[in-house]
Design a protein around this motif. Structure first.
Motif, PDB file in Angstrom:
ATOM      1  N   VAL A  36       9.935   4.039   4.126  1.00 37.83           N
ATOM      2  CA  VAL A  36      11.089   4.831   3.715  1.00 37.83           C
ATOM      3  C   VAL A  36      11.738   5.514   4.925  1.00 37.83           C
ATOM      4  O   VAL A  36      12.928   5.372   5.170  1.00 37.83           O
ATOM      5  CB  VAL A  36      10.695   5.870   2.642  1.00 37.83           C
ATOM      6  N   CYS A  37      10.939   6.268   5.698  1.00 38.02           N
ATOM      7  CA  CYS A  37      11.505   7.051   6.799  1.00 38.02           C
ATOM      8  C   CYS A  37      11.167   6.496   8.179  1.00 38.02           C
ATOM      9  O   CYS A  37      11.756   6.907   9.175  1.00 38.02           O
ATOM     10  CB  CYS A  37      11.040   8.498   6.713  1.00 38.02           C
ATOM     11  N   GLY A  38      10.190   5.581   8.272  1.00 34.27           N
ATOM     12  CA  GLY A  38       9.835   4.979   9.555  1.00 34.27           C
ATOM     13  C   GLY A  38       8.785   5.737  10.350  1.00 34.27           C
ATOM     14  O   GLY A  38       8.420   5.315  11.442  1.00 34.27           O
ATOM     15  N   GLU A  39       8.290   6.875   9.823  1.00 31.49           N
ATOM     16  CA  GLU A  39       7.260   7.623  10.549  1.00 31.49           C
ATOM     17  C   GLU A  39       6.007   6.779  10.706  1.00 31.49           C
ATOM     18  O   GLU A  39       5.558   6.143   9.772  1.00 31.49           O
ATOM     19  CB  GLU A  39       6.930   8.915   9.823  1.00 31.49           C
TER      20      GLU A  39
ATOM     21  N   MET B 285       0.827  -1.196   0.000  1.00 27.34           N
ATOM     22  CA  MET B 285       0.000   0.000   0.000  1.00 27.34           C
ATOM     23  C   MET B 285       0.869   1.256   0.000  1.00 27.34           C
ATOM     24  O   MET B 285       1.840   1.349   0.737  1.00 27.34           O
ATOM     25  CB  MET B 285      -0.893  -0.008   1.232  1.00 27.34           C
ATOM     26  N   THR B 286       0.523   2.201  -0.853  1.00 26.00           N
ATOM     27  CA  THR B 286       1.215   3.489  -0.825  1.00 26.00           C
ATOM     28  C   THR B 286       0.276   4.545  -0.270  1.00 26.00           C
ATOM     29  O   THR B 286      -0.920   4.528  -0.532  1.00 26.00           O
ATOM     30  CB  THR B 286       1.707   3.925  -2.223  1.00 26.00           C
ATOM     31  N   GLU B 287       0.832   5.420   0.545  1.00 23.85           N
ATOM     32  CA  GLU B 287       0.089   6.508   1.158  1.00 23.85           C
ATOM     33  C   GLU B 287       0.968   7.745   1.164  1.00 23.85           C
ATOM     34  O   GLU B 287       2.182   7.658   1.031  1.00 23.85           O
ATOM     35  CB  GLU B 287      -0.280   6.169   2.602  1.00 23.85           C
TER      36      GLU B 287
ATOM     37  N   CYS C  19       8.092  12.466   4.466  1.00 26.44           N
ATOM     38  CA  CYS C  19       8.772  12.360   3.168  1.00 26.44           C
ATOM     39  C   CYS C  19       8.251  13.393   2.172  1.00 26.44           C
ATOM     40  O   CYS C  19       8.960  13.781   1.244  1.00 26.44           O
ATOM     41  CB  CYS C  19       8.587  10.969   2.574  1.00 26.44           C
ATOM     42  N   GLY C  20       6.973  13.785   2.330  1.00 26.74           N
ATOM     43  CA  GLY C  20       6.370  14.744   1.414  1.00 26.74           C
ATOM     44  C   GLY C  20       5.939  14.161   0.088  1.00 26.74           C
ATOM     45  O   GLY C  20       5.794  14.886  -0.898  1.00 26.74           O
TER      46      GLY C  20
END
Length: 66
Positions: free
Chosen positions: A54-57, A11-13, A18-19
């Protein structure tokens, strides 16, 4: 003739850190909201947990807004 199936990274969100749209791991977790021991068993609510690969948020959203 064989064709390659595109690899799905899930899933992409939108990621605020990351913006942009990034792959996320998504799960549902039951959280206890009451601090009183006698009510704890009855105060569990489902939360949607989304973690950017990607960033872990990580974000947590309450699913029952009753």
């Amino acid at each position: 003739m064989a064709s390659k199936t595109p690899r799905s990274d899930g899933m992409t969100e939108s990621c605020g850190n990351c913006g942009k749209e990034t792959p996320h791991d998504v799960s549902v977790e039951l959280k206890t909201e009451s601090e009183k021991d006698e009510n704890a068993a009855f105060s569990r609510e489902p939360y949607r947990i989304s973690k950017c690969r990607v960033c872990g948020e990580q974000t947590s959203t309450r699913m029952n807004n009753a």
